[in-house]
Design a protein around this motif. Structure first.
Motif, mmCIF file in Angstrom:
data_model
loop_
_atom_site.group_PDB
_atom_site.id
_atom_site.type_symbol
_atom_site.label_atom_id
_atom_site.label_comp_id
_atom_site.label_asym_id
_atom_site.label_seq_id
_atom_site.Cartn_x
_atom_site.Cartn_y
_atom_site.Cartn_z
ATOM 1 N N LEU A 1 -0.516 12.445 -18.963
ATOM 2 C CA LEU A 1 -0.084 12.154 -17.600
ATOM 3 C C LEU A 1 -0.181 13.339 -16.654
ATOM 4 O O LEU A 1 0.018 13.167 -15.446
ATOM 5 C CB LEU A 1 1.370 11.647 -17.627
ATOM 6 C CG LEU A 1 1.627 10.385 -18.458
ATOM 7 C CD1 LEU A 1 3.123 10.057 -18.450
ATOM 8 C CD2 LEU A 1 0.808 9.216 -17.944
ATOM 9 N N GLN A 2 -0.453 14.534 -17.171
ATOM 10 C CA GLN A 2 -0.458 15.725 -16.333
ATOM 11 C C GLN A 2 -1.861 16.046 -15.824
ATOM 12 O O GLN A 2 -2.865 15.554 -16.333
ATOM 13 C CB GLN A 2 0.085 16.929 -17.094
ATOM 14 C CG GLN A 2 -0.907 17.603 -18.029
ATOM 15 C CD GLN A 2 -1.320 16.764 -19.202
ATOM 16 O OE1 GLN A 2 -0.479 16.126 -19.816
ATOM 17 N NE2 GLN A 2 -2.599 16.742 -19.530
ATOM 18 N N TYR A 3 -1.892 16.920 -14.820
ATOM 19 C CA TYR A 3 -3.141 17.542 -14.357
ATOM 20 C C TYR A 3 -3.038 19.018 -14.719
ATOM 21 O O TYR A 3 -2.119 19.705 -14.277
ATOM 22 C CB TYR A 3 -3.304 17.379 -12.844
ATOM 23 C CG TYR A 3 -4.738 17.409 -12.369
ATOM 24 C CD1 TYR A 3 -5.509 18.571 -12.467
ATOM 25 C CD2 TYR A 3 -5.337 16.273 -11.827
ATOM 26 C CE1 TYR A 3 -6.827 18.590 -12.026
ATOM 27 C CE2 TYR A 3 -6.653 16.276 -11.385
ATOM 28 C CZ TYR A 3 -7.396 17.436 -11.492
ATOM 29 O OH TYR A 3 -8.705 17.452 -11.080
ATOM 30 N N TYR A 4 -3.939 19.513 -15.557
ATOM 31 C CA TYR A 4 -3.961 20.937 -15.877
ATOM 32 C C TYR A 4 -4.606 21.677 -14.720
ATOM 33 O O TYR A 4 -5.733 21.342 -14.314
ATOM 34 C CB TYR A 4 -4.760 21.202 -17.154
ATOM 35 C CG TYR A 4 -4.105 20.692 -18.417
ATOM 36 C CD1 TYR A 4 -2.852 21.155 -18.813
ATOM 37 C CD2 TYR A 4 -4.744 19.754 -19.223
ATOM 38 C CE1 TYR A 4 -2.257 20.694 -19.978
ATOM 39 C CE2 TYR A 4 -4.152 19.290 -20.388
ATOM 40 C CZ TYR A 4 -2.906 19.767 -20.762
ATOM 41 O OH TYR A 4 -2.315 19.308 -21.919
ATOM 42 N N LEU B 1 0.575 22.466 -22.965
ATOM 43 C CA LEU B 1 1.823 21.722 -22.858
ATOM 44 C C LEU B 1 1.517 20.432 -22.112
ATOM 45 O O LEU B 1 1.473 20.404 -20.879
ATOM 46 C CB LEU B 1 2.885 22.550 -22.135
ATOM 47 C CG LEU B 1 4.270 21.899 -21.980
ATOM 48 C CD1 LEU B 1 4.839 21.457 -23.313
ATOM 49 C CD2 LEU B 1 5.237 22.863 -21.278
ATOM 50 N N ALA B 2 1.266 19.367 -22.886
ATOM 51 C CA ALA B 2 0.920 18.077 -22.296
ATOM 52 C C ALA B 2 2.177 17.302 -21.917
ATOM 53 O O ALA B 2 3.276 17.554 -22.428
ATOM 54 C CB ALA B 2 0.073 17.263 -23.269
ATOM 55 N N ASP C 1 1.384 12.676 -11.582
ATOM 56 C CA ASP C 1 2.768 12.979 -11.225
ATOM 57 C C ASP C 1 3.227 14.346 -11.701
ATOM 58 O O ASP C 1 4.274 14.841 -11.275
ATOM 59 C CB ASP C 1 3.701 11.917 -11.816
ATOM 60 C CG ASP C 1 3.500 10.561 -11.174
ATOM 61 O OD1 ASP C 1 3.814 10.422 -9.981
ATOM 62 O OD2 ASP C 1 3.021 9.648 -11.869
ATOM 63 N N PHE C 2 2.443 14.959 -12.604
ATOM 64 C CA PHE C 2 2.841 16.223 -13.219
ATOM 65 C C PHE C 2 1.669 17.192 -13.238
ATOM 66 O O PHE C 2 0.502 16.788 -13.277
ATOM 67 C CB PHE C 2 3.314 15.998 -14.664
ATOM 68 C CG PHE C 2 4.318 14.896 -14.826
ATOM 69 C CD1 PHE C 2 5.659 15.105 -14.518
ATOM 70 C CD2 PHE C 2 3.925 13.640 -15.285
ATOM 71 C CE1 PHE C 2 6.581 14.082 -14.665
ATOM 72 C CE2 PHE C 2 4.846 12.617 -15.447
ATOM 73 C CZ PHE C 2 6.178 12.839 -15.127
ATOM 74 N N THR C 3 2.004 18.490 -13.238
ATOM 75 C CA THR C 3 1.012 19.527 -13.504
ATOM 76 C C THR C 3 1.466 20.311 -14.725
ATOM 77 O O THR C 3 2.643 20.320 -15.082
ATOM 78 C CB THR C 3 0.840 20.496 -12.321
ATOM 79 O OG1 THR C 3 2.095 21.164 -12.072
ATOM 80 C CG2 THR C 3 0.387 19.768 -11.069
ATOM 81 N N VAL D 1 7.193 18.636 -12.509
ATOM 82 C CA VAL D 1 7.112 17.425 -11.699
ATOM 83 C C VAL D 1 6.476 17.853 -10.394
ATOM 84 O O VAL D 1 7.113 18.485 -9.546
ATOM 85 C CB VAL D 1 8.505 16.807 -11.460
ATOM 86 C CG1 VAL D 1 8.385 15.577 -10.568
ATOM 87 C CG2 VAL D 1 9.174 16.455 -12.774
ATOM 88 N N GLN D 2 5.210 17.536 -10.246
ATOM 89 C CA GLN D 2 4.442 18.036 -9.099
ATOM 90 C C GLN D 2 3.225 17.133 -8.901
ATOM 91 O O GLN D 2 2.264 17.211 -9.663
ATOM 92 C CB GLN D 2 3.998 19.487 -9.337
ATOM 93 C CG GLN D 2 3.229 20.103 -8.195
ATOM 94 C CD GLN D 2 2.791 21.529 -8.519
ATOM 95 O OE1 GLN D 2 2.558 21.885 -9.667
ATOM 96 N NE2 GLN D 2 2.699 22.362 -7.487
ATOM 97 N N PRO D 3 3.246 16.266 -7.914
ATOM 98 C CA PRO D 3 2.095 15.404 -7.682
ATOM 99 C C PRO D 3 0.837 16.231 -7.410
ATOM 100 O O PRO D 3 0.874 17.206 -6.649
ATOM 101 C CB PRO D 3 2.505 14.589 -6.451
ATOM 102 C CG PRO D 3 4.003 14.619 -6.463
ATOM 103 C CD PRO D 3 4.364 15.981 -6.990
#
Length: 287
Positions: free
Chosen positions: A65-68, A250-251, A95-97, A88-90
């Motif tokens: 669900l994250q963006y690296y 860290l996914a 929705d996550f980085t 928690v950062q769009p």
């Protein structure tokens, strides 16, 4: 060079009180080995001669669900540690980085002892920290033919279901001639103590021409032990005699966790979580 590390671990006694003891992290035996490469993360910034910082929002084949991203908010150095931070950062529809680094094309080894000292976050529901290796020939042969070695993963759906997120961890190996022939050999263990207790824990892989074994905190019993001596197409040994590079990430969410929506992620309700790496070392036999 036989180097031993002292690690503090907590054991749950029958009285239900915790007591802490010191054990010597000596497994596997490093007699006859010497350090050939290490990063102690002592600088003010990440050593880009060793590491690539990934920028990737594809879900990495796991529906993560994250963006690296390559940002000091997600990949930083602090007090002699690599710090990977999930937030928690769009960003670009996610929705996550978070942070993910690899040493592809820069640092890769065949055989030896690979070890990292890591402070893990509370994975709760949704975080998936990992320390792993991938074949340095992945661009030429693809995955899983390159061979993948997962030395540490936490946050699995089984741990969430059982309420043992802080103790259930695993190692795993992935291989195969193609994605349609992908095979994996996971080996999970539920520790007697929390690995998310705010202390560092040492994860070690022994890789020889015959076996791959993995240990935590110097335990004499490996949590994964696989024979890689038999080679040839279709045999596991065909894929684990090539140089492999190192990864830390860290996914957030994904297939491993069984969590596929931001609303299910409880681990980041405080806004962020960190995975710290004190050092990573590669030992090989003295010549």
């Amino acid at each position: 060079m036989d180097i031993k590390f002292l690690v503090k671990v907590c054991v749950l006694l029958p009285s239900c009180f915790f007591t802490c003891m010191t054990v010597t992290a000596a497994s596997p035996d490093k007699t006859g080995y010497e350090i050939v490469w290490e990063d102690n993360f002592d600088g003010s910034s990440l050593n880009r001669n060793y590491w690539n910082v990934e920028i990737n929002g594809t879900g990495c084949g796991n529906n993560e669900l994250q963006y690296y991203i390559d940002s000091e908010e997600n990949v930083s150095m602090r007090d002699g540690n690599l710090v990977l931070t999930a937030r928690v950062q769009p960003h670009e529809g996610k929705d996550f980085t978070s942070g993910r680094i690899n040493s592809q094309g820069k640092v890769a080894y065949t055989y030896g002892i690979v070890e990292a000292r890591i402070k893990l976050p509370k994975t709760a529901n949704g975080l998936w920290p990992a320390f792993w290796m991938m074949g340095d020939d992945i661009k030429e042969v693809g995955w899983p033919r390159c061979g993948e070695i997962d030395i540490l993963e936490m946050g699995h759906a089984d741990g969430i279901a059982a309420g043992t997120q802080e103790r259930l961890f695993n190692g795993c190996m992935h291989w195969g001639a193609s994605t349609s022939k992908h095979v994996q050999s996971p080996s999970a263990r539920t520790s007697d103590y929390s690995l998310q207790d705010g202390n560092y824990h040492v994860f070690t892989m022994l890789w020889t021409e015959r076996r791959i074994e993995m240990y935590v905190d110097g335990d004499d019993s490996p949590y994964l032990s696989v024979d890689i001596s038999e080679r040839g197409e279709g045999n596991i040994g065909e894929y684990f005699h090539n140089a492999k590079f190192i990864l830390f990430n860290l996914a957030v969410g994904g297939d491993f966790t069984g969590i596929h929506s931001a609303e299910e992620v409880t681990a980041l309700r405080g806004g962020s979580a960190e995975m710290l790496v004190d050092y990573v070392r590669v030992y090989q036999k003295k010549k």
